[in-house]
Design a protein around this motif. Structure first.
Motif, PDB file in Angstrom:
ATOM      1  N   GLU A 162      31.034  59.185  87.965  1.00  0.00           N
ATOM      2  CA  GLU A 162      31.333  58.553  86.651  1.00  0.00           C
ATOM      3  C   GLU A 162      30.895  58.818  85.361  1.00  0.00           C
ATOM      4  O   GLU A 162      31.796  58.875  84.182  1.00  0.00           O
ATOM      5  N   GLU A 163      29.636  59.156  85.363  1.00  0.00           N
ATOM      6  CA  GLU A 163      28.880  59.666  84.223  1.00  0.00           C
ATOM      7  C   GLU A 163      27.673  60.689  84.405  1.00  0.00           C
ATOM      8  O   GLU A 163      27.215  60.694  85.483  1.00  0.00           O
ATOM      9  N   LEU A 164      27.585  61.321  83.361  1.00  0.00           N
ATOM     10  CA  LEU A 164      26.409  62.375  83.549  1.00  0.00           C
ATOM     11  C   LEU A 164      25.439  62.103  82.319  1.00  0.00           C
ATOM     12  O   LEU A 164      25.755  61.641  81.290  1.00  0.00           O
TER      13      LEU A 164
ATOM     14  N   THR B 286      27.261  60.593  79.364  1.00  0.00           N
ATOM     15  CA  THR B 286      28.546  61.376  79.073  1.00  0.00           C
ATOM     16  C   THR B 286      29.590  60.900  80.248  1.00  0.00           C
ATOM     17  O   THR B 286      29.465  61.194  81.457  1.00  0.00           O
ATOM     18  N   PRO B 287      30.807  60.205  80.013  1.00  0.00           N
ATOM     19  CA  PRO B 287      31.620  59.874  80.856  1.00  0.00           C
ATOM     20  C   PRO B 287      32.501  61.006  81.339  1.00  0.00           C
ATOM     21  O   PRO B 287      32.703  62.108  80.658  1.00  0.00           O
ATOM     22  N   VAL B 288      32.903  60.925  82.631  1.00  0.00           N
ATOM     23  CA  VAL B 288      33.422  62.039  83.403  1.00  0.00           C
ATOM     24  C   VAL B 288      34.937  61.533  83.470  1.00  0.00           C
ATOM     25  O   VAL B 288      35.242  60.646  84.311  1.00  0.00           O
TER      26      VAL B 288
ATOM     27  N   ALA C 105      38.137  68.604  82.342  1.00  0.00           N
ATOM     28  CA  ALA C 105      37.500  69.891  82.540  1.00  0.00           C
ATOM     29  C   ALA C 105      35.919  69.809  83.205  1.00  0.00           C
ATOM     30  O   ALA C 105      35.692  70.617  84.063  1.00  0.00           O
ATOM     31  N   LEU C 106      35.602  68.445  82.757  1.00  0.00           N
ATOM     32  CA  LEU C 106      34.281  68.590  83.266  1.00  0.00           C
ATOM     33  C   LEU C 106      34.155  67.885  84.919  1.00  0.00           C
ATOM     34  O   LEU C 106      33.426  68.326  85.845  1.00  0.00           O
ATOM     35  N   ALA C 107      35.199  67.368  85.072  1.00  0.00           N
ATOM     36  CA  ALA C 107      35.505  66.831  86.526  1.00  0.00           C
ATOM     37  C   ALA C 107      35.739  68.056  87.496  1.00  0.00           C
ATOM     38  O   ALA C 107      35.492  68.098  88.520  1.00  0.00           O
ATOM     39  N   HIS C 108      36.629  68.965  86.904  1.00  0.00           N
ATOM     40  CA  HIS C 108      37.007  70.058  87.489  1.00  0.00           C
ATOM     41  C   HIS C 108      35.594  71.134  87.826  1.00  0.00           C
ATOM     42  O   HIS C 108      35.516  71.544  88.919  1.00  0.00           O
TER      43      HIS C 108
END
Length: 636
Positions: A121-123, A162-164, A169-172
Motif C-alpha cells: 500500500e505504501e513505500l 508514498t502511496p502505491v 507505474a510504481l505498482a508495475h
C-alpha cells in the motif's frame, strides 16, 4: 567507515566509465576497493567503443573482474542481520562502484515476512547514498533510535510515505517479474521511468535530476513477497565521464537486487525472532520486586544490543518467613529463544524451592537436578543465591559457577565475596556449599551477571576489580543509586550480552522490635500465648491492637498445638506493620472451610481472615508457618 573508491596515481580507476583515456601500455592492474578486499573491483561500466576495438581491456578479464565484484558484494550484503546495517552495506557495494547514487524504498509498515503481506500500500525511503532526492529529513526532536514494529531501530525517513496506486507505474515496477530496462531522462523512451519517479519524489524532486541521467528501478523481493524498490542513478556522462547503464550493468544490478531483497527479508525475520525472544524473556522477569521490611531492593535489566541474540539472565527476590528475603541472580548459558525458555523454567523452580525455606546450597542442588530434566540436551546455568535475615543481621550465600557478588560494608569498603563457585547448574553430581557472613545495618549486596564486567575488550577479572573500585569510591544512598553506579563501568558502544543487576541495601530490624518464643504443644499453651502477646503489645504501646491480636494468636496456636509434635514457635515483629507468625512441624496447610450453625470447629481461620489485613500460610522444609499482619494505629 564508508567505502570510497579513489584513483591512485598512474592507475586506472575502479570503474572504467569514470576514468580518463589511458594508453594501453600504461594501464596497470585494477586497484582493490577498500572494504572489498577479497577481489579487485571490476570494470562494471561498459568501456568506450574505441577502447574495446583496440583491446584495451580483454573481455575475459573484464568478466572475471565483474564476477569477483559480484562475489564480494554478495558476501558483504549478507554479512549483517540488523536491518540498518544491511541497508548500509547495500548502499556501499552499489555506490560508487555501480552507480552514482542509490535509494532504497521499503514497504510501510515493515511487513511480517512469515506471512503473505498482500499488495504494498505504501513505500517509505529507508536508506539513500549519494543523493538527497526524496529525503525530507527527520523532524526536529525526533528520536533517531525510535523502533519499528519488530523492535529494531527504525531506518525510515521522517517524511510521509508514498502511496502505491494499483495499476500505476510504481505498482508495475514493484510487481514486475523481470527487471525494467534502464532509462535516460529526457529521451522518448524514459516516459514510464519519469512517471515512476514523479510518483516517488514528486515533480519538484524529478526536476532536480538533469537530462541525460540514467535511472534503473529494481524490485527487492523477499522469500514470499516484494519488500521494496531499489533506485539506481548515474548522472549525465558529460558531467562524470561515465556511460549510462547498459545490459551488463542491468544484469549485475538485478543480481545484487535479488541478494539485497533476500538480505532484507533475513533481517526482518531476525528482528521478529529477536523481538519475540526479548518479549518472552521480559515476560518471565518480575515486573516489580517485593519490598520486605529491613531491606531495600532495586533491579536493572539491560538486553544485549541489536547484534546480540537474547540471553537467559534473570533476577528475583522471594519473601521468606521471619522477615527474611531470598535474593537470586542467574544466567543460562547460550543466546537463543531456548535460553530464554529455560531461564523461565529455572526461575519458577527457584521460586518454589525458595518458598520451602531450604538452605541456599540445597536450593542450588535441587535446581541442578531440575536442569538435568529439562529436555534431551544439556542446559547449563550459573546462579548465586543469598538469604538475608534482617533480625539476625546475617546473609547466607551459595554459588553455582557465577561471578562473585560485591558486599559493601557500613564504612563504604567493598569486597568481592569469595565463595566456593562450584560447577554450573546442570552439570550434575556437584556439591554446593553455603557461606554465612555478617551483614550489619548499613551494608549492601550487589548481585549481577557477567555481561556487566566482561566485554569484548576487557577480561572478566579486570572488570570485577573495576566494579569493586567503582562501588567503593562512589557515594550512593539507595539500591537504585547502587545499581546506577555499577552500570557506569560499561564502556561505550554495543553490548554483546544482556545484563541483570540486583542491589540490596540492608537496614535490619532492631532487636527491641522483635519478640520470639518456643512453646510446648500442651493444652495450656494457647492461654500462655495470649498473655505473652498482650504483654509485648503493651510494652510497644500498641494496646489498641491487643484484643484482636490475642484472639488471632489464640486461634492459630490452638490449631498448631493440635498437629505439632515439637515445640510451637510464636513471633511478633513491629515495623511499619505488626506481623505475627506461628510455626509448627506439621506440613498440612490450614484451609478455610464452610461451617454450619452446629459446627464447633473450623471458624479459626475465618476469624483471622476477618480481623487481619493480610494473612497466609507457607509450607517449609520442616513444617509450616501461618502468619497475619495488621496496620499500626496512627500516632496522634
Amino acid at each position: 567507515m564508508r567505502d570510497q573508491l579513489k584513483t591512485e596515481a598512474e592507475q586506472p580507476p575502479a570503474v572504467p566509465g569514470q576514468r580518463r583515456q589511458v594508453p594501453a601500455a600504461t594501464a596497470g592492474p585494477t586497484p582493490p576497493a577498500p572494504g572489498l578486499t577479497a577481489a579487485p573491483v571490476p570494470a562494471l561500466a561498459a568501456a568506450p567503443a574505441a577502447a574495446r576495438r583496440t583491446g584495451a581491456r580483454p573481455e575475459r578479464t573484464e568478466m572475471a573482474d565483474r564476477l569477483a565484484y559480484l562475489d564480494s558484494a554478495t558476501r558483504r550484503i549478507n554479512s549483517a542481520l540488523d536491518l540498518a546495517a544491511t541497508l548500509r552495506n547495500i548502499g556501499r557495494v552499489l555506490v560508487p562502484t555501480l552507480a552514482d547514487a542509490a535509494v532504497i524504498h521499503l514497504r510501510d509498515p515493515l511487513p511480517n515476512v512469515e506471512r503473505e503481506p498482500g499488495f504494498p500500500e505504501e513505500l517509505r525511503i529507508h536508506h539513500s547514498t549519494g543523493t538527497r532526492i526524496g529525503r525530507r529529513g527527520r523532524p526536529s526532536g525526533m528520536d533517531d533510535r525510535r523502533r519499528s514494529r519488530y523492535g529494531a531501530r527504525s531506518t525510515a525517513d521522517g517524511g510521509p510515505a508514498t502511496p502505491v496506486t494499483r495499476g500505476g507505474a510504481l505498482a508495475h515496477a514493484l510487481l514486475s517479474r523481470r527487471p525494467a530496462d534502464p532509462a535516460v531522462l529526457g529521451t522518448p523512451s524514459a516516459e514510464r521511468a519519469e512517471t515512476l519517479l514523479r510518483e516517488l519524489y514528486g515533480t519538484r524532486g524529478v526536476a532536480r535530476l538533469a537530462a541525460g541521467t540514467s535511472v534503473l528501478a529494481l524490485p527487492l523481493r523477499g522469500r514470499k513477497a516484494v519488500l521494496g524498490l531499489l533506485i539506481l542513478i548515474r548522472r549525465p556522462p558529460e558531467r562524470t565521464g561515465r556511460p549510462v547503464f547498459d545490459a551488463a550493468d542491468t544484469a549485475t544490478a538485478a543480481h545484487l537486487a535479488t541478494q539485497a531483497g533476500l538480505a532484507v527479508d533475513t533481517a526482518l525475520r531476525y528482528a521478529r525472532e529477536w523481538e519475540i525472544a526479548n518479549e518472552l524473556q521480559r515476560s518471565m522477569l518480575p515486573l516489580r520486586l517485593p519490598q520486605s521490611h529491613g531491606v531495600r531492593i532495586a533491579q536493572r535489566y539491560l538486553p544485549g544490543e541489536r547484534g546480540a541474540q537474547v540471553g537467559g539472565d534473570w533476577y528475583d527476590a522471594v519473601p521468606l518467613p521471619g522477615n527474611r528475603v531470598a535474593l537470586i541472580v542467574g544466567d543460562v548459558m547460550g543466546h537463543s529463544l531456548t535460553s530464554a525458555a529455560i531461564m523461565g523454567q529455572l526461575r519458577t523452580s527457584a521460586q518454589t524451592l525458595a518458598a520451602l525455606d531450604l538452605p541456599p546450597h540445597e536450593v542450588l542442588y535441587h535446581l541442578d537436578e531440575q536442569a538435568q530434566r529439562l529436555g534431551r540436551e544439556q542446559h547449563l546455568a550459573t546462579c548465586v543465591y543469598a538469604v538475608y535475615d534482617p533480625i539476625a543481621n546475617r546473609v547466607v550465600m551459595a554459588n553455582a559457577g557465577h561471578v562473585p557478588p560485591v558486599l559493601v560494608r557500613p564504612d563504604g569498603t567493598a569486597e568481592l565475596v569469595e565463595l566456593d563457585s562450584g560447577a554450573p547448574i546442570g552439570v550434575g553430581g556437584v556439591d554446593f556449599n553455603s557461606v554465612e557472613l555478617p551483614a550489619p545495618p548499613g551494608s549492601a549486596l550487589l548481585l549481577f551477571t557477567d555481561g556487566l564486567v566482561e566485554t569484548r575488550t576487557r577480561p572478566i577479572s579486570d572488570g570485577l576489580e573495576v566494579l569493586r573500585a567503582r562501588i567503593a569510591a562512589a557515594r550512593w544512598q539507595s539500591p537504585e543509586q547502587l545499581c546506577q553506579e555499577a552500570l557506569r563501568i560499561l564502556p561505550p558502544g554495543d553490548r554483546g550480552d544482556d545484563i541483570a543487576l540486583l542491589g540490596a541495601c540492608f537496614d535490619g530490624i532492631p532487636a527491641g522490635d522483635v519478640a520470639h518464643w518456643y512453646l510446648q504443644p500442651r493444652n495450656e499453651t494457647p492461654g500462655r500465648a495470649r498473655r505473652l502477646a498482650a504483654h509485648t503489645l503493651r510494652r510497644w504501646g500498641l494496646d489498641e491492637l491487643s484484643e484482636a491480636t490475642e484472639l488471632m494468636v489464640s486461634e492459630l496456636v490452638t490449631n498448631a498445638v493440635q498437629h505439632a509434635t515439637r515445640p510451637v514457635t510464636l513471633s511478633l515483629v513491629r515495623t511499619t506493620r505488626l506481623r505475627c507468625e506461628v510455626g509448627d512441624d506439621s506440613p498440612l496447610l490450614p484451609r478455610p472451610r464452610r461451617t454450619g450453625p452446629e459446627d464447633e470447629r473450623g471458624r479459626g481461620l475465618q476469624i483471622v481472615a476477618r480481623c487481619a489485613d493480610r494473612w497466609g500460610a507457607t509450607r517449609l522444609g520442616t513444617g509450616k508457618v501461618v502468619w497475619f499482619e495488621q496496620r499500626l494505629p496512627v500516632q496522634t
